[in-house]
Structure formats: structure tokens, C-alpha cells
Design a protein around this motif. Structure first.
Motif, PDB file in Angstrom:
ATOM      1  N   PRO B  82       6.998  -2.990  -2.984  1.00 29.47           N
ATOM      2  CA  PRO B  82       6.290  -2.200  -1.970  1.00 29.47           C
ATOM      3  C   PRO B  82       6.741  -0.750  -1.892  1.00 29.47           C
ATOM      4  CG  PRO B  82       7.695  -3.864  -0.948  1.00 29.47           C
ATOM      5  CD  PRO B  82       7.677  -4.161  -2.403  1.00 29.47           C
ATOM      6  N   ALA B 107       0.966  -9.140  -1.305  1.00 26.91           N
ATOM      7  CA  ALA B 107       0.649  -8.770   0.072  1.00 26.91           C
ATOM      8  C   ALA B 107       1.548  -7.644   0.562  1.00 26.91           C
ATOM      9  CB  ALA B 107       0.782  -9.985   0.975  1.00 26.91           C
ATOM     10  N   ASN B 108       2.844  -7.702   0.237  1.00 28.47           N
ATOM     11  CA  ASN B 108       3.736  -6.678   0.793  1.00 28.47           C
ATOM     12  C   ASN B 108       3.431  -5.282   0.228  1.00 28.47           C
ATOM     13  OD1 ASN B 108       4.804  -7.167  -1.706  1.00 28.47           O
ATOM     14  ND2 ASN B 108       6.797  -7.848  -0.980  1.00 28.47           N
ATOM     15  N   LEU B 111       0.267  -4.194   2.165  1.00 24.83           N
ATOM     16  CA  LEU B 111       0.554  -3.841   3.558  1.00 24.83           C
ATOM     17  C   LEU B 111       1.226  -2.476   3.646  1.00 24.83           C
ATOM     18  CD1 LEU B 111       1.729  -7.355   4.732  1.00 24.83           C
ATOM     19  CD2 LEU B 111      -0.191  -6.092   5.693  1.00 24.83           C
ATOM     20  N   ALA B 112       2.118  -2.199   2.701  1.00 26.43           N
ATOM     21  CA  ALA B 112       2.805  -0.904   2.707  1.00 26.43           C
ATOM     22  C   ALA B 112       1.809   0.230   2.483  1.00 26.43           C
ATOM     23  CB  ALA B 112       3.895  -0.884   1.633  1.00 26.43           C
TER      24      ALA B 112
END
Lengths: 314, 416
Positions: B82, B107-108, B111-112
Motif C-alpha cells: 500500500p 484491498a489495502n 484503500l490507500a
């Protein structure tokens, strides 16, 4: 050492001019370099001046970022308080690590700190309700401060300047001399009546304090933290930066962070095999300049002035 | 020192020259710049390459143009990390001046980047990032999941199907991270609300090499079926060990769509046959457009498309269809985003029209699919039943749905 003052001033002047001439993206790269310089120098305080090489500073750095973002976003504390908590959290963690690790040295110290760092990483990864697990924590701290890329750079540069000065005074103080004494001859220092573990504990905690400041800056810079910030790779890359810049040179931190981040930026835009290029670069540095960029430069400088290279402080 | 100074001056002159063309270009129709981020190194590098393949395949088929405007794609490696993803997003937006961002896998990383574009307003399309909240509780208006899905969306129809098969007791095995919690949560909540029972939930860390502790317990749990939420190498290890423990054929195995994605089963054989999953895309579909897409993809890359390749192909198509409507005026961000949200994807390999809900997540006709052997012996997912018009909120209204907490290890929505 006589020469370092003009160099330091030139360096500071150069850093102050950066945002005036660079486009905004490079300003943020420069910000990142400054933040990692602090992390690198904090590692160098331990590795270069006490002879204990830690592999847990990514964890301390990241913990600080976690604490800042958690207290700011979940507790809703004001940002100055959150930042103080971040630095405190990192210092306490460093104190705890120190208590566990300072009686070991060499490869045992390396492995013990590695294990301690991994514990932090494991906690961040698994304690999902607090740390957000794999996904990490996100806030709008930077946005709420209303800082542009250039504004943030200015703030970071200011903090980094003060912290660098503090670290420089720290390693040059009588206390810092004692640390060097411990590095050169631990047994001799002990027999002279110095409390070696106490000195190391203080040095470790102080280094953790500085790494914590870097962590706070990183939290603001990214508005985001995840387990990848506390993982082993982070600790290793910090240490590599210190080695590239020159262990025991302190200001080598700037050079190391610059070389690695700039290289990463440049190479990764050309080829997806950039980790390989970085790896080869490290190998080349280890072979041709094992004392790091600054260390090598000093060596060459002293050679050309016909001064005994033993006086370099390595 | 003087030499250094001249160098610096030359460098400054150089950067100034670089900045110039932007001013000149603004007057004519400059190319549309797209920043594509994919993990080309790191743990999910294989999936990352397929992201790039699918995306480029669409644009190359369309001569790299949309509505008469050229398209320029810059690919950046997010390294499955990320922090790197964030740095690359910054580079693409601030240095590359891209019109919009696309991609990311984990996902991470998504999201970042989403947190970053919240501040810049850059449109960001995420065909693979499935984190529920990005199109639910933590919605960001300029982040749209074109041709993607939210994690718990596809496991709900599977639970419904399982209940209809007469399964009443099911155990779940899942990777212990948010994506797993969400997919398992969707399954567990739906299944228990229907009246079924989740007897056990096993959570294991990512990259588990040995599943015997879980398989031993599953064998004796007396369940009617097992739901496995596994991705990547974990999925192939789990499926292999499930078979070698003799559970295959004894206890039916259900999975999340990633468990039997092409990226997993293309290297497997008999052991994966018969696993039932639910997804929007099934490469074994008889729909003519799907058949054509799979054949073209296979010809180009010598493998069947995975979810990563499919999603980015269709995602590119979705955005292109929206751009065509507004004369490719990508500069008007509000209009662009509004148009994407209102655009119904027509020509995708799904063979059905897909629209987005007002939260930026697609509503699909979801297929229940089974892993079967193709004529040439390769495994693929063949659909055999359809759940029409499934949104991320299943049968709840968005308001009631979002009142419940996000799925986690502790909250699986299980109705006792």
C-alpha cells in the motif's frame, strides 16, 4: 569534522530551496526522503555509535504512525496531542525493546530485535479491531491541517532540521562519546565504571524517540498506515539506507535515503525489474564502498590531505 | 562545486522545458491519460500481470482511441504494497497529470489510493478491489467499482443455493483478513437467516502451507458442505489437500469465486473438479460474446481469462462507453463521473446489460458455477443457474444494510 559545518549549512540551504524549484510531485518525493533520513539517522545513532545494529526500527517508526492515526481518528484527539502520543508510544516501545535486548550484542542483538519487530508486525496484522488488520488505518489528518505539498515539505524540513541538530548534539555530547567508547571496547568501559546497559538503554530509547518523530511525519505525509509500514522490509530498508550513506556518519542518513528513494523512483519507472537493479546496486556499494557514500568520501578526502585515515572515526 | 552548480542549472532548465508542453498541449485535443496501477512484483504479481493484459487488450482492440481521442496508458507497479501504491498514485496524478486512475489488486492498496484521491478528486476505478465499505459506508464519490464486485455480494446467492440443495449445516474455512471476513460474512449471514446453521468457522493466516489441522476437524464435523474462502496459492493448496485427505466427493465443497478462478485452477487437475462457486463472470458460459472473448483472450495470451483480466477488460469498456457518450470530455470530472454512474455496460463478455447502483457498485445477474473439464482437459467454471439482479445489498435496503457493522472476525451476521 572541521569541514562539516559549511557542508551542513550548504545542505540546509539546499533543502530549503527544493520546493521553490521542483514540481509538486518531486516535492512530495523530497518530503519522503527527509522523513526517511530521520529514520535512517535514528538507526545510525544505534548502529554507528554504539555498535548495536537493530532490525526493529521499522516497527518503532510504524508504531508511532499507528498511534497518531488511531488517537486522531478513533479518539478524535487534537492533532498536536495525537502527535505527542505517537512519539511517546514509539519511545516507550523502544524502552521496552531496549530492556530486552541491550544485554546482547552482535548477531544476537540483530536477531532479537528482528523478532521483536516481527511481534509488532504480527500484532498490527492480527489485532483487526484496533489496527484495521491488513487494510490498516486511514484518516484525513493531512487534509484537516490544510497543507499543500509545498507547505508540508516546509513543515517537515523544519522539524527534520531541528531533529537532525538534536541528534548531532546527542552523538557529539560526552554521553555520545561514552557510546563510542562502548562500541570500541565494551569491556574496558565497564571496567572504567560505566554502566554499559544503562547507557545502551538510554541510547536505544533516544533513537526510538527520533524514529518516532519520523513516524509522526510519515503518518501526516501518507494519512495512512498499514502493516507494511511496520514489517521487516521497512526495518531492513532503513538499515540499508544507513549503510549506503555510511554507518557512523549520521548525516549519511540523508545521502542513503536520497540514493535509495531516488533510485527506486527512477528505476521503477523504467523497468518492472527494479528490485533487481536495487539489489545489484547494494552489492556494488558493499564491494566498492563498504563504508558508505559519506564514509568513502571522507576517506578519499583525508587521503588527499595526507591525514591518517584512522582519524575518520570508523 | 562549480561543476555541480552548472549541472543543477542544466537540470532546472530541463525541468522547465518538461513543464512547457503541458501549456501548449492544453489547446488541442490532447490524448486522454490513464494511470493503471497493478502489482507487477510482490505476492500477487501473477494477478497483476493479468490486470495489465486485460486492460491493454480492450484498448488495443479499439486502436487506443475513444470518441476520436487517443488514449495514453501509463502502467505503474504497486509492488503489492500500500505504501508503494500510494506513492505511485501520487506520481501518476501529480507528475503524470493522468485524467483518471485504474486498477490495483489488493484491498489495502486500493484503500490507500482511495484515501488519497478523496483529497485530489481524481476519478479512480477499481474493478478488482472488493472491500465492501468503498461502495457502502465509506463511499467516496470519485471512486467507482466498474465491472467489479463487493466482497460479500457474490457469496450470498451461493448460500441461498446451498440452502435449496438441502444443506443445513455448513462449516467455513477462510483466510483471516478483511476480504475473507466479508466474503464469509455474506455467506454466513444469508445461510443462517434462511434457517441453516454455521457449525464452525476456521480462520487461518494468509500463506498457510498445511491445512491438516482444519481438514481433520472438518472431516469429523458432520457438516453437509464446506464453504472455502481462499485466494491464490492458498486456494490451490487447500483444494489439493482437501482432495488428498479424501474429503472430495464426501463433503461437497463450495467456494468464493477466487477459489476457483482461472488464476488458480489453470494449473490444477481432477482435484478441483466439482467445486461450486458464485460469480458474475464464468469463462465456461455458452453466451456467444463470452465464448468469443475467451477465445480471443486465449489466442492472445495462451490462457483463459481470470477474474483480473476479465474485470479490467470490462472495466475499460465501461469507462470507454461512458466517455463516448460525452465526446470524451474527460476534463469535466463531474460530468464524467455522473455519466459513468449512469452508463449501462452493454457489450461486455457477460452478454448481459449491467448497471451500477447509486453507490457505484454493479448489479449483476450472478451465476452459480461448477468447475468442469473442457474438451481439451483444461478446467473451467461452467454456469448452471442464475440469480438475476443481485446488488451488493442483497434483499435488504441500503439503509438497513449499512446500519449493521462491517463484517469482521467477530461480526459475521450470524442469526442464532
Amino acid at each position: 569534522m572541521m569541514l562539516s559545518r559549511p557542508y551542513a549549512l550548504a545542505g540546509a540551504a539546499f533543502l530549503a530551496c527544493v520546493p521553490l524549484v521542483l514540481p509538486s510531485y518531486y516535492v512530495s518525493v523530497a518530503t519522503q526522503i527527509l522523513i526517511f533520513s530521520v529514520l535512517t539517522m535514528s538507526i545510525d545513532v544505534l548502529a554507528g555509535f554504539t555498535g548495536r545494529t537493530p532490525l526493529c526500527f521499522g516497527a518503532i517508526f510504524g508504531t508511532s504512525a499507528y498511534v497518531v492515526l488511531y488517537t486522531f481518528s478513533v479518539f478524535g484527539w487534537p492533532w498536536p496531542l495525537a502527535m505527542i502520543c505517537g512519539v511517546l508510544g514509539a519511545s516507550l516501545l523502544a524502552l521496552l525493546f531496549a530492556a530486552l535486548a541491550v544485554r546482547t550484542s552482535g548477531v544476537y542483538f540483530l536477531l532479537l530485535t528482528l523478532a521483536l519487530g516481527l511481534i509488532v508486525w504480527g500484532i498490527c496484522l492480527r489485532w483487526t479491531p484496533v489496527t484495521g488488520g491488513e487494510n490498516g488505518l486511514r484518516t484525513e489528518l493531512r487534509q484537516s491541517l490544510g497543507l499543500s505539498a509545498r507547505g508540508l515539505y516546509a513543515c517537515v524540513a523544519l522539524v527534520v532540521g531541528v531533529v537532525t541538530f538534536a541528534m548531532w548534539r546527542f552523538v557529539r555530547s560526552p554521553f555520545g562519546l561514552t557510546l563510542r567508547g562502548i562500541k570500541e571496547g565494551e569491556g574496558r568501559m565497564a571496567s572504567l565504571g560505566y554502566d554499559v546497559p544503562l547507557h545502551l538503554t538510554i541510547a536505544f530509547t533516544a533513537a526510538g524517540f527520533f524514529a518516532g518523530i519520523a513516524g509522526v511525519l510519515y503518518a501526516v505525509f501518507n494519512d495512512f498506515v498499514s502493516p507494511s509500514t511496520v514489517q521487516l522490509a521497512q526495518s531492513v530498508s532503513g538499515l540499508l539506507m544507513a549503510i549506503v550513506g555510511g554507518i557512523g556518519t549520521l548525516f549519511g542518513g540523508f545521502v542513503g535515503a536520497f540514493v535509495i528513494i531516488a533510485l527506486e523512483q527512477a528505476v521503477s519507472s523504467v523497468t518492472e525489474r527494479w528490485p533487481m537493479v536495487l539489489g545489484l546496486t547494494f552489492i556494488a556499494i558493499m564491494i566498492f564502498a563498504p563504508e558508505g557514500v559519506i564514509g568513502k568520501a571522507r576517506l578519499l578526502l583525508t587521503k588527499s590531505h595526507n591525514i591518517d585515515p584512522d582519524g575518520v572515526g570508523r | 562545486m562549480t561543476k555541480l552548480l552548472t549541472n543543477r542549472r542544466a537540470f532546472l532548465a530541463g525541468t522547465a522545458a518538461l513543464a512547457m508542453p503541458n501549456i501548449v498541449r492544453a489547446q488541442e485535443a490532447r490524448p486522454i491519460k490513464i494511470g493503471l496501477m497493478a502489482p507487477l512484483t510482490g505476492v500477487v504479481a501473477a494477478g497483476g500481470k493479468e490486470i495489465v493484459e486485460g486492460f491493454q487488450m480492450y484498448w488495443e482492440q479499439n486502436n487506443m482511441t475513444v470518441a476520436g481521442r487517443k488514449v495514453e496508458i501509463t502502467v505503474e507497479d504497486d509492488a503489492s504494497n500500500p505504501d508503494t501504491a500510494l506513492q505511485k498514485a501520487r506520481r501518476l496524478v501529480e507528475q503524470g497529470n493522468v485524467d483518471f486512475l485504474f486498477g490495483n489488486l489488493l484491498a489495502n492498496t486500493g484503500l490507500a489510493v482511495a484515501n488519497y484521491v478523496k483529497g485530489t478528486g481524481t476519478p479512480y476505478f477499481i474493478p478488482v478491489i472488493a472491500a465492501d465499505d468503498l461502495t457502502q459506508r465509506a463511499r467516496i464519490p470519485n471512486v467507482i467499482r466498474v465491472a467489479g464486485y463487493s466482497a460479500s455480494q457474490t457469496s450470498r446467492p451461493l448460500a441461498d443455493w446451498a440452502f435449496k440443495q438441502g444443506y443445513r449445516k455448513i462449516a467455513t474455512v477462510s483466510q483471516d483478513y478483511t476480504f475473507g471476513h466479508e466474503q464469509c460474512g455474506g455467506f454466513a449471514q444469508t445461510f443462517t437467516e434462511l434457517g441453516g446453521k454455521i457449525t464452525d468457522q476456521f480462520w487461518h493466516p494468509l500463506n498457510t502451507a498445511d491445512y491438516s489441522p482444519y481438514l481433520g476437524q472438518l472431516a469429523n464435523a458432520g457438516v453437509d458442505a464446506v464453504f472455502a474462502m481462499e485466494t491464490g496459492a492458498d486456494a490451490s493448496r487447500f483444494i489439493t489437500q482437501y482432495a488428498s485427505f479424501g474429503l472430495k466427493g464426501r463433503i461437497p465443497l463450495l467456494g468464493c469465486m477466487n477459489a476457483t478462478d482461472q488464476s488458480v485452477i489453470r494449473t490444477m487437475s481432477n482435484e478441483a473438479e466439482g467445486i461450486v462457486t458464485c460469480a458474475h463472470f464464468a469463462e465456461g458460459s455458452k453466451e456467444p460474446v463470452t465464448v468469443k472473448f475467451v477465445a480471443e483472450y486465449e489466442k492472445r495470451y495462451q490462457k483463459m481469462p481470470s477474474i483480473y483480466g476479465f474485470s479490467h477488460y470490462s472495466g475499460a469498456m465501461w469507462v470507454a462507453e461512458a466517455l463516448a457518450k460525452i465526446g470524451a470530455k474527460v476534463e469535466d470530472r463531474d460530468l464524467f463521473l455522473k455519466t459513468v454512474l449512469a452508463t449501462e455496460l452493454v457489450g461486455s463478455p457477460l452478454g448481459k446489460i449491467v448497471k451500477l447502483d447509486s453507490y457505484g457498485n454493479p448489479i449483476y445477474d450472478l451465476s452459480i458455477r461448477k468447475v468442469e473439464k473442457r474438451a481439451d482437459g483444461k478446467l473451467w467454471n461452467v454456469p448452471f443457474e442464475t440469480y438475476p439482479q443481485v446488488s451488493q445489498f442483497w434483499k435488504y435496503t441500503p439503509e438497513t444494510y449499512m446500519k449493521q457493522p462491517p463484517y469482521s472476525r467477530n461480526f459475521q451476521g450470524i442469526k442464532a
